[in-house]
Design an enzyme around this catalytic site. Sequence first.
Site, mmCIF file in Angstrom:
data_model
loop_
_atom_site.group_PDB
_atom_site.id
_atom_site.type_symbol
_atom_site.label_atom_id
_atom_site.label_comp_id
_atom_site.label_asym_id
_atom_site.label_seq_id
_atom_site.Cartn_x
_atom_site.Cartn_y
_atom_site.Cartn_z
ATOM 1 N N CYS C 109 0.860 -1.181 0.000
ATOM 2 C CA CYS C 109 0.000 0.000 0.000
ATOM 3 C C CYS C 109 0.891 1.224 0.000
ATOM 4 O O CYS C 109 1.791 1.334 0.831
ATOM 5 C CB CYS C 109 -0.884 0.024 1.240
ATOM 6 N N ILE C 110 0.659 2.125 -0.940
ATOM 7 C CA ILE C 110 1.557 3.281 -1.031
ATOM 8 C C ILE C 110 0.800 4.579 -0.914
ATOM 9 O O ILE C 110 -0.394 4.607 -0.993
ATOM 10 C CB ILE C 110 2.381 3.251 -2.339
#
Lengths: 136, 101, 110
Positions: C109-110
């Site tokens: 997840c960025i």
Amino acid sequence: MSEEIKNFLYLNRRAPYGTIYAWESLEVVLIGAAFDQKVSLAFVDDGVFQIVKGQKTEQIGMKNFSPTYSALGDYDVNQLYVERESLEERGLTVDDLMHLTWEDEDEDWAEKDSIRVVSRAEMAEIITQQDVVFSF
Amino acid sequence: MSDLHTINKSPFEKSSFDSCMEHVLEGSAVLLYEDGVYAALKGTAAEGKVKSVQGVKVYALGPDLNARGLQEERVIDGVEIVDYAGFVDLAAKHDKVVAWV
Amino acid sequence: MAIEVDGKVLETDEEGYLVNLKDWVPAVADEMAKEDDLVLTEEHWEIINFLREYYDEYQIAPAVRVLTKAVGKRMGKEKGNSKYLYSLFPYGPGKQACRFAGLPKPTGCI
């Protein structure tokens, strides 16, 4: 996305646990998989030890990350190239490896093998066909 | 593709050199740097592989040779010594870099 | 940082994730939800439990798109979509639900 899709190969040549490289590689693969590129993994030299089945790490006090390789399919990483000569040099066959699969959403989640055993010569071709190679 | 393969480990300690030499294809180049430069020396167990690799140009990084007290006359004939700028040029002129770490 | 659940003080990181996976009890999720002004329903628990099972099997907290796909496969398309999952977890079904589930921040997840 308008950007061109590139082929990324992660070249894994180290055994797990003795150094942090194997786990770091796996984490980078999972993070990088968010970028919609074509990602594949190569297991060469001691790297083949990363995906040997039956790993149990309780007694060395380290996280057993071998189950995480089974999640690669969920991250659309479906091509794991394993070098035959590297296996043979280490007294291993494909039966000593985890059975890693991915599910093809387009074919009603049909289960397909992720591991492809290739010769050293084929591995050399696979490496040269990439746009980018990350070494661990 | 024409790739630049780099090796930074001693051929006597790690498999990086052997493995690279077995995967490098004709038309590509190999650059030896850091402890990789030990593979560039005459009279070692690695010399045969450096000389016999077909259609592959081998380079060694001069600053790393100098740092280790390895004079130019000890380097295998045909291995070209480059400086840091040469390293950059090699990386730029090949399609990609494949590191054997 | 820390969170108090059933009289016990549990250590959390700077983003509110539990530091020790083993500290988790269902009341942790309820307490974290309360802090986010949410009341957990059966639908929330379905996702939280799914995440815990996923972690147990693969040793990672899945990225949100992986979660969405996996939920779709297990529970059907009407749940395996961002709209449904965001309606349950407005701060992000990956990040918020993983936090409630006592897992680390999702990998990827960025």
